[in-house]
Design a protein around this motif. Structure first.
Motif, mmCIF file in Angstrom:
data_model
loop_
_atom_site.group_PDB
_atom_site.id
_atom_site.type_symbol
_atom_site.label_atom_id
_atom_site.label_comp_id
_atom_site.label_asym_id
_atom_site.label_seq_id
_atom_site.Cartn_x
_atom_site.Cartn_y
_atom_site.Cartn_z
ATOM 1 N N SER A 218 0.860 -1.185 0.000
ATOM 2 C CA SER A 218 0.000 0.000 0.000
ATOM 3 C C SER A 218 0.895 1.233 0.000
ATOM 4 C CB SER A 218 -0.929 -0.006 1.214
ATOM 5 O OG SER A 218 -0.194 0.065 2.400
ATOM 6 N N PHE A 219 0.424 2.265 -0.672
ATOM 7 C CA PHE A 219 1.138 3.551 -0.677
ATOM 8 C C PHE A 219 0.132 4.645 -1.011
ATOM 9 C CE2 PHE A 219 1.531 3.760 -5.352
ATOM 10 C CZ PHE A 219 1.344 2.417 -5.687
ATOM 11 N N LEU A 220 0.528 5.880 -0.858
ATOM 12 C CA LEU A 220 -0.416 6.989 -1.022
ATOM 13 C C LEU A 220 -0.686 7.247 -2.502
ATOM 14 C CD1 LEU A 220 1.168 9.301 1.662
ATOM 15 C CD2 LEU A 220 -0.943 7.950 1.871
ATOM 16 N N LYS A 221 -1.964 7.580 -2.800
ATOM 17 C CA LYS A 221 -2.309 7.834 -4.205
ATOM 18 C C LYS A 221 -1.524 8.991 -4.763
ATOM 19 C CE LYS A 221 -6.795 5.774 -4.641
ATOM 20 N NZ LYS A 221 -8.197 5.920 -4.307
ATOM 21 N N ASP A 224 3.970 8.229 -6.507
ATOM 22 C CA ASP A 224 4.123 7.339 -7.645
ATOM 23 C C ASP A 224 5.170 6.293 -7.249
ATOM 24 O OD1 ASP A 224 3.767 6.397 -10.100
ATOM 25 O OD2 ASP A 224 5.098 7.836 -11.114
ATOM 26 N N TRP A 225 4.916 5.029 -7.537
ATOM 27 C CA TRP A 225 5.942 4.003 -7.271
ATOM 28 C C TRP A 225 6.461 3.537 -8.635
ATOM 29 C CZ3 TRP A 225 5.605 0.145 -2.655
ATOM 30 C CH2 TRP A 225 6.800 -0.565 -2.569
ATOM 31 N N VAL A 226 7.511 4.184 -9.078
ATOM 32 C CA VAL A 226 8.026 3.924 -10.420
ATOM 33 C C VAL A 226 8.517 2.478 -10.527
ATOM 34 C CG1 VAL A 226 9.775 4.623 -12.136
ATOM 35 C CG2 VAL A 226 8.693 6.343 -10.664
ATOM 36 N N GLY A 227 8.086 1.813 -11.569
ATOM 37 C CA GLY A 227 8.561 0.446 -11.819
ATOM 38 C C GLY A 227 7.653 -0.617 -11.220
ATOM 39 N N ASN A 230 5.968 -2.655 -13.850
ATOM 40 C CA ASN A 230 6.855 -3.279 -14.816
ATOM 41 C C ASN A 230 7.446 -4.543 -14.183
ATOM 42 O OD1 ASN A 230 8.800 -4.080 -16.557
ATOM 43 N ND2 ASN A 230 9.924 -2.129 -16.581
ATOM 44 N N LYS A 231 6.857 -5.681 -14.525
ATOM 45 C CA LYS A 231 7.238 -6.931 -13.863
ATOM 46 C C LYS A 231 8.710 -7.302 -14.098
ATOM 47 C CE LYS A 231 2.911 -7.675 -12.538
ATOM 48 N NZ LYS A 231 2.500 -6.951 -11.362
ATOM 49 N N GLU A 232 9.317 -6.675 -15.115
ATOM 50 C CA GLU A 232 10.732 -6.980 -15.400
ATOM 51 C C GLU A 232 11.677 -6.114 -14.561
ATOM 52 O OE1 GLU A 232 11.310 -9.229 -18.316
ATOM 53 O OE2 GLU A 232 9.246 -9.471 -17.610
ATOM 54 N N ASP A 233 11.114 -5.104 -13.903
ATOM 55 C CA ASP A 233 11.970 -4.133 -13.208
ATOM 56 C C ASP A 233 12.326 -4.636 -11.805
ATOM 57 O OD1 ASP A 233 13.219 -2.055 -12.018
ATOM 58 O OD2 ASP A 233 11.680 -0.549 -12.479
ATOM 59 N N SER A 238 13.951 -0.069 -4.858
ATOM 60 C CA SER A 238 14.768 1.117 -4.554
ATOM 61 C C SER A 238 14.014 2.410 -4.892
ATOM 62 C CB SER A 238 16.097 1.054 -5.309
ATOM 63 O OG SER A 238 15.818 1.201 -6.680
ATOM 64 N N ARG A 239 12.922 2.292 -5.638
ATOM 65 C CA ARG A 239 12.147 3.487 -5.991
ATOM 66 C C ARG A 239 10.844 3.592 -5.188
ATOM 67 N NH1 ARG A 239 12.500 1.365 -11.070
ATOM 68 N NH2 ARG A 239 14.633 1.422 -11.763
#
Ligand SMILES: CC(C)(COP(=O)(O)OP(=O)(O)OC[C@H]1O[C@@H](n2cnc3c(N)ncnc32)[C@H](O)[C@@H]1OP(=O)(O)O)[C@@H](O)C(=O)NCCC(=O)NCCS
Length: 389
Positions: A218-221, A224-227, A230-233, A238-239
């Motif tokens: 969970s995180f705040l709307k 942004d949780w970059v990556g 992207n299942k390959e990331d 770290s982001r």
């Protein structure tokens, strides 16, 4: 005494082909709770090894009377590789689970004999430590493990139990909850909890097990949780945004069920059991009536962790998410988690009137290697393996 006992009682390995019926009878005889007029029975659904089978190295020992081959005691053991929260050190631990002796044969040395036998097995299998968890109130266990077998206290934990009774509170509108793939969960857990005490080396096996329902973050709307999508990331941990939380869910209800029964008041044995049913039982103060007679199961929430200033609302949202999910799982009536008493996450778990808790103590002793490193364990946060519950 011990030589006399050797002549009367044989400790041997459980035989899956021959002993199932005898074990079921024995467990039924032992599994009686202590609360006024009600008892709890654990239905292992025909598999007495269900709690240890998921560990590659495991054993179940039984105590048998030589005169009539009656089964009078049992203990289970497994070996795990875990972290110690000290510079990434990993150790091999032998865990003692499900020790019990039938009420009629207690106080004759059989419990001690079973413990010594399982200790011997763990040492032969390379364990550096041996570990046992028991309720704080179980003074018999304390006597047996601390005074007779030289175990020392390692940590205090708390088991939180919430019955599924009402509608779940709606998760905060500001919070996003996303399911992780197994690979993502492994990489996030290894990165953030990998060196924590009792973090299992085989986390992959846990998350890939069929009893694993999944892992969610969970995180705040507004963040942004970059990556994340992207299942390959593999670098997405770290982001992570400045505040985030994670938990994973284990479908204990598919391995075994609990059943509460009303007893004749004069037939209420006093027995404390070293397993989930017994651990949860004292907590069920508000729910016993609802749960009488019908077998029910529970979801175990593990790997509950998070970071950041908004951790509180993120943990709460995940908790209510798990609560709603449990409402849709057949026969699931309770959600349960276990945390170290000083785990920072603990204060954020919602505390309603129906929530109960019980203190659990972990004891251990060193059985191999240099004797001066008991203090390498730091136990502020520790990983509770869902396979043990
Ligand atoms: C705990 C249990 C396995 C002990 O089995 P047991 O065969 O009666 O134990 P033993 O006769 O070998 O006793 C070993 C030591 O345990 C302690 N102990 C056992 N029963 C006790 C009692 N009723 N009161 C106080 N201490 C007791 C004593 O230190 C005893 O040594 P001692 O007899 O020299 O004083 C048994 O009571 C049981 O099945 N309890 C229910 C399940 C349970 O609590 N399991 C342990 C969870 S970790």
């Amino acid at each position: 005494m011990s030589a006399q006992l050797d002549e009367k009682v044989l400790i041997r390995e459980f035989n899956e082909d021959r002993d199932i019926e005898a074990v079921e009878k024995f467990e039924k005889n032992c599994e009686t709770g202590s609360r006024k007029g009600v008892s709890i029975f654990t239905n292992m659904m025909g598999d007495p090894m269900c709690r240890i089978r998921l560990y590659p190295t495991h054993i179940m020992l039984i105590a048998e009377l030589l005169e009539n081959r009656e089964l009078v005691g049992a203990v289970r053991g497994c070996i795990k590789h875990v972290g110690t929260d000290n510079g990434g050190t990993h150790v091999k631990i032998g865990c003692i689970l499900g020790l019990r002796v039938s009420p009629k044969h207690r106080r004759k040395g059989i419990g001690l004999k079973l413990v010594k036998s399982i200790e011997g097995w763990a040492i032969r299998n390379g364990a550096q430590y041996i570990c046992i968890a028991t309720e704080e109130s179980n003074f018999i266990s304390t006597n047996l493990f601390v005074h007779k077998c030289n175990f020392v206290k390692l940590s205090s934990l708390v088991i939180l139990v919430q019955p599924i009774k009402y509608h779940a509170q709606d998760p905060s509108l500001n919070v996003r909850i996303e399911k992780l793939s197994v690979e993502q969960a492994i990489s996030l857990y290894k990165g953030r909890l990998g060196s924590k005490a009792f973090f299992p080396n085989d986390m992959e096996a846990i998350l890939n097990e069929k009893l694993s329902l999944g892992s969610w973050v969970s995180f705040l709307k507004e963040d942004d949780w970059v990556g994340l999508h992207n299942k390959e990331d593999n670098d997405f941990p770290s982001r992570a945004p400045s505040s985030w939380a994670i938990l994973s869910i284990w479908k204990t209800c598919e391995a075994y069920k609990l059943q509460i029964r009303r007893q004749h008041p004069f037939k209420c044995f006093h027995a404390t059991l070293s397993h989930a049913g017994a651990k949860i039982f004292p907590c069920m103060k508000t729910t016993t009536c609802d749960l009488l007679h019908r077998p029910f199961g529970f979801l175990f929430l593990y790997g509950v962790h998070g970071e950041g200033q908004r951790l509180g609302e993120l943990i709460k949202s995940l908790w209510w998410f798990a609560y709603s999910l449990a409402g849709n799982v057949k026969d699931c009536k309770v959600i349960v988690t276990e945390l170290a008493v000083c785990d920072p996450v603990r204060e954020h778990v919602p505390q309603g009137p129906s929530m109960s808790c019980i203190n659990d103590l972990w004891y251990f002793k060193k059985v191999n290697g240099p004797s001066d490193d008991n203090d390498r364990w730091k136990m502020t946060q520790l990983f509770v393996d869902p396979r043990d519950f």
